[in-house]
Design an enzyme around this catalytic site. Structure first.
Site, PDB file in Angstrom:
ATOM      1  N   LYS A  39     -11.786  -3.064  -3.530  1.00 24.83           N
ATOM      2  CA  LYS A  39     -12.712  -1.927  -3.580  1.00 24.83           C
ATOM      3  C   LYS A  39     -12.057  -0.684  -4.158  1.00 24.83           C
ATOM      4  O   LYS A  39     -12.688   0.117  -4.806  1.00 24.83           O
ATOM      5  CB  LYS A  39     -13.085  -1.499  -2.164  1.00 24.83           C
ATOM      6  CG  LYS A  39     -13.886  -2.428  -1.387  1.00 24.83           C
ATOM      7  CD  LYS A  39     -14.262  -1.672  -0.095  1.00 24.83           C
ATOM      8  CE  LYS A  39     -14.558  -2.649   1.007  1.00 24.83           C
ATOM      9  NZ  LYS A  39     -13.390  -2.938   1.825  1.00 24.83           N
ATOM     10  N   LYS A  97       0.820  -1.208   0.000  1.00 23.02           N
ATOM     11  CA  LYS A  97       0.000   0.000   0.000  1.00 23.02           C
ATOM     12  C   LYS A  97       0.855   1.260   0.000  1.00 23.02           C
ATOM     13  O   LYS A  97       0.486   2.270  -0.590  1.00 23.02           O
ATOM     14  CB  LYS A  97      -0.930   0.014   1.213  1.00 23.02           C
ATOM     15  CG  LYS A  97      -2.100  -0.945   1.098  1.00 23.02           C
ATOM     16  CD  LYS A  97      -3.149  -0.664   2.152  1.00 23.02           C
ATOM     17  CE  LYS A  97      -4.357  -1.575   1.994  1.00 23.02           C
ATOM     18  NZ  LYS A  97      -5.328  -1.409   3.078  1.00 23.02           N
ATOM     19  N   LYS A 130      -5.316  -8.913  -6.466  1.00 28.34           N
ATOM     20  CA  LYS A 130      -6.602  -9.317  -5.871  1.00 28.34           C
ATOM     21  C   LYS A 130      -7.673  -8.279  -6.204  1.00 28.34           C
ATOM     22  O   LYS A 130      -7.365  -7.087  -6.400  1.00 28.34           O
ATOM     23  CB  LYS A 130      -6.475  -9.528  -4.357  1.00 28.34           C
ATOM     24  CG  LYS A 130      -6.315  -8.280  -3.570  1.00 28.34           C
ATOM     25  CD  LYS A 130      -6.645  -8.465  -2.086  1.00 28.34           C
ATOM     26  CE  LYS A 130      -6.743  -7.069  -1.504  1.00 28.34           C
ATOM     27  NZ  LYS A 130      -7.384  -6.877  -0.278  1.00 28.34           N
TER      28      LYS A 130
HETATM   29  P1  AMP Z   1     -11.321  -5.201   3.103  1.00 26.16           P
HETATM   30  O1  AMP Z   1     -12.066  -4.876   1.877  1.00 26.16           O
HETATM   31  O2  AMP Z   1      -9.846  -5.100   2.912  1.00 26.16           O
HETATM   32  O3  AMP Z   1     -11.802  -4.487   4.301  1.00 26.16           O
HETATM   33  O4  AMP Z   1     -11.593  -6.747   3.390  1.00 26.16           O
HETATM   34  C1  AMP Z   1     -12.687  -7.278   4.114  1.00 26.16           C
HETATM   35  C2  AMP Z   1     -12.620  -8.794   4.076  1.00 26.16           C
HETATM   36  O5  AMP Z   1     -12.741  -9.259   2.730  1.00 26.16           O
HETATM   37  C3  AMP Z   1     -11.293  -9.351   4.579  1.00 26.16           C
HETATM   38  O6  AMP Z   1     -11.539 -10.544   5.303  1.00 26.16           O
HETATM   39  C4  AMP Z   1     -10.522  -9.636   3.337  1.00 26.16           C
HETATM   40  O7  AMP Z   1      -9.561 -10.655   3.491  1.00 26.16           O
HETATM   41  C5  AMP Z   1     -11.631 -10.083   2.391  1.00 26.16           C
HETATM   42  N1  AMP Z   1     -11.274  -9.809   0.992  1.00 26.16           N
HETATM   43  C6  AMP Z   1     -10.998  -8.588   0.452  1.00 26.16           C
HETATM   44  N2  AMP Z   1     -10.712  -8.695  -0.866  1.00 26.16           N
HETATM   45  C7  AMP Z   1     -10.795 -10.036  -1.143  1.00 26.16           C
HETATM   46  C8  AMP Z   1     -10.612 -10.804  -2.351  1.00 26.16           C
HETATM   47  N3  AMP Z   1     -10.273 -10.217  -3.500  1.00 26.16           N
HETATM   48  N4  AMP Z   1     -10.799 -12.140  -2.274  1.00 26.16           N
HETATM   49  C9  AMP Z   1     -11.149 -12.739  -1.111  1.00 26.16           C
HETATM   50  N5  AMP Z   1     -11.324 -12.074   0.048  1.00 26.16           N
HETATM   51  C10 AMP Z   1     -11.160 -10.742   0.034  1.00 26.16           C
END
Ligand code: AMP
Ligand code: TRP
Length: 335
Positions: free
Chosen positions: A197, A112, A194
Site C-alpha cells: 500500500k 522498514k 512485495k
Molecule cells: P498490511 O497491508 O501489511 O496490513 O497486510 C494485511 C494482510 O495482507 C497481511 O496478512 C499481509 O500478509 C497481507 N499482504 C500484504 N501485502 C501482501 C502481498 N503483496 N502479497 C500477499 N499478501 C500480502
C-alpha cells in the site's frame, strides 16, 4: 466449537490486490469454517508517520473495503483496533516479558527502519508485540496472513509460550495460516519487492477502475525471454501468472498450454481482465457503502463492543496471573 481466527490489516493506504489475494479473500472464504474476528489495525498504522485526517479516512475505507470484499458482519466480528483499549493494555504487559533479542530478529523492522534505525519511533520496534496482543487477547487458534507476517505470528507463539511458562497456562498458542498461492504478490514495477500500500506505483488498489488496471498491468516489468512458463526465475511473469492462477483457477500446466506460442501481451490482457472482473462486484458494494456510510459506522461500533467483551476477560486473567489487580481488590475489601 469452531477454531477461532483473528487477522488484521493496517489502514496505511488503499488496500491492494496483494492484501486481497494474500489475505482478505481467504478471510471471506473461511467464514463458515471458523469463528472469525477481523480488525482494522490503526494503532499499527501509527508506527510510521500518518496524517491524522488521512488515517481516519483510510480506517473507514479499509473497513468498508473488507465488508465490500465479503466480510459478513453476521458471520464475522469486524472492528477498529483503537476502539478496544484492551489491545494496548495487553501490549504493555507482554512487552515486559518479550526479550529485546527476539524483537531484534524481526526482519520487517529492519526493512522498514532501514538506515533510520535511531530516528524511527519506538512503536515501530514494538509493533510485533502489539500484534501478539491483538491475537492473544482473543485466544485465536489461527492467524490467516500473507507470507510477510509469518515471523510475527511465530513471535506471538513464542510470547504466549513464555507467558504460560512464567505464569501458568493462560494464553492460547496460535498458528499461522498461509495460503499456498498468493501469499506473496510482488510489486508490478519491481518483482523483487512485495506489492505494498505504501508504494502505490507498483500496486493495484482495490478501487482501481478497469482502465487503470489495464495500464498498470501493461507496464508491469517482465523479461526479454518471451517464453510463457510458470517459472519463479522469470519473476515478473511468474507474478502475473500467479495472479491469473488464483483468479482463473487454472493450473500452471493449463496456463502454459493456453499461452503456448503467445507473447506476454496476451497474458497481460487476460490478467487485467481477470482482475477487473474480480474487483467489479467489490467496487459496486463499496460504492453503496459510500452512499450510506452510517452502515459501516454502526457495524464498527457494534464490533468494538463485542470485541471488548471478548478481550476483557483474557486481559483480566493476564493481569491477575502477573500479580496485578487481585491484591488491590482484597485490600480494598478489607478496609
Ligand atoms: P498490511 O497491508 O501489511 O496490513 O497486510 C494485511 C494482510 O495482507 C497481511 O496478512 C499481509 O500478509 C497481507 N499482504 C500484504 N501485502 C501482501 C502481498 N503483496 N502479497 C500477499 N499478501 C500480502
Ligand atoms: N502486522 C500485520 C500487517 O501489517 C497486521 C496485523 C496487526 C495483524 N495485528 C494483526 C495480522 C494480528 C494478523 C493478526 O499485515
Amino acid at each position: 466449537m469452531q477454531p477461532r481466527v483473528f487477522s488484521g490489516i493496517q489502514p496505511s493506504g488503499s488496500p491492494t490486490l496483494g492484501n486481497y489475494l494474500g489475505a482478505i479473500r481467504n478471510w471471506a472464504e473461511g467464514q463458515d469454517k471458523f469463528d472469525n474476528i477481523f480488525c482494522v489495525v490503526d494503532l499499527h498504522a501509527l508506527t510510521l508517520p500518518q496524517n491524522p485526517r488521512e488515517l481516519r479516512q483510510n480506517t473507514w475505507e479499509t473497513a468498508a473495503m473488507l465488508l465490500a470484499a465479503g466480510i459478513d458482519p453476521d458471520r464475522s466480528l469486524l472492528f477498529v483496533q483503537s476502539h478496544v483499549p484492551e489491545h494496548t493494555a495487553l501490549t504493555w504487559l507482554l512487552n515486559t516479558i518479550t526479550p529485546m533479542g527476539w524483537l531484534n530478529r524481526m526482519t520487517q523492522f529492519k526493512t522498514k527502519a532501514g538506515s533510520e534505525r535511531d530516528s524511527v519511533g519506538a512503536g515501530l520496534y514494538n509493533y510485533p508485540v502489539l500484534m501478539a496482543a491483538d491475537i492473544l487477547a482473543y485466544g485465536a487458534n489461527l492467524v490467516p496472513v500473507g507470507d510477510d507476517q509469518k515471523q510475527h505470528v511465530e513471535l506471538t507463539r513464542d510470547i504466549a509460550e513464555r507467558f504460560n511458562t512464567l505464569f501458568g497456562e493462560t494464553l492460547t498458542v496460535p498458528q499461522p495460516l498461509i495460503p499456498e498461492v498468493g501469499a506473496r504478490i510482488m510489486a508490478l514495477d519491481d518483482p523483487s519487492r512485495k506489492m505494498s500500500k505504501s508504494e502505490p506505483a507498483g500496486a493495484i488498489s482495490l478501487s482501481d477502475a478497469p482502465d487503470v488496471v489495464r495500464k498498470k498491468i501493461a507496464r508491469a516489468v517482465t523479461d526479454s525471454l518471451g517464453i510463457v512458463r510458470f517459472d519463479p526465475s522469470q519473476a515478473g511473469l511468474y507474478n502475473l501468472l500467479s495472479i491469473h492462477r488464483i483468479l482463473s483457477g487454472l493450473s500452471p500446466q493449463e496456463m502454459e498450454a493456453r499461452f503456448e506460442g503467445q507473447g506476454y501481451r496476451v497474458v497481460k490482457d487476460e490478467v487485467a481482465s481477470l482482475i477487473s472482473d474480480a474487483l467489479k462486484p467489490l467496487q459496486d458494494r463499496y460504492a453503496a457503502f459510500q452512499r450510506e456510510p452510517e452502515i459501516v459506522d454502526r457495524i464498527l461500533a457494534e464490533g468494538a463492543d463485542r470485541a471488548h467483551d471478548l478481550a476483557a476477560p483474557t486481559v483480566r486473567r493476564v493481569e491477575e496471573s502477573m500479580g496485578l489487580r487481585a491484591r488491590i481488590q482484597s485490600t480494598a475489601s478489607a478496609l
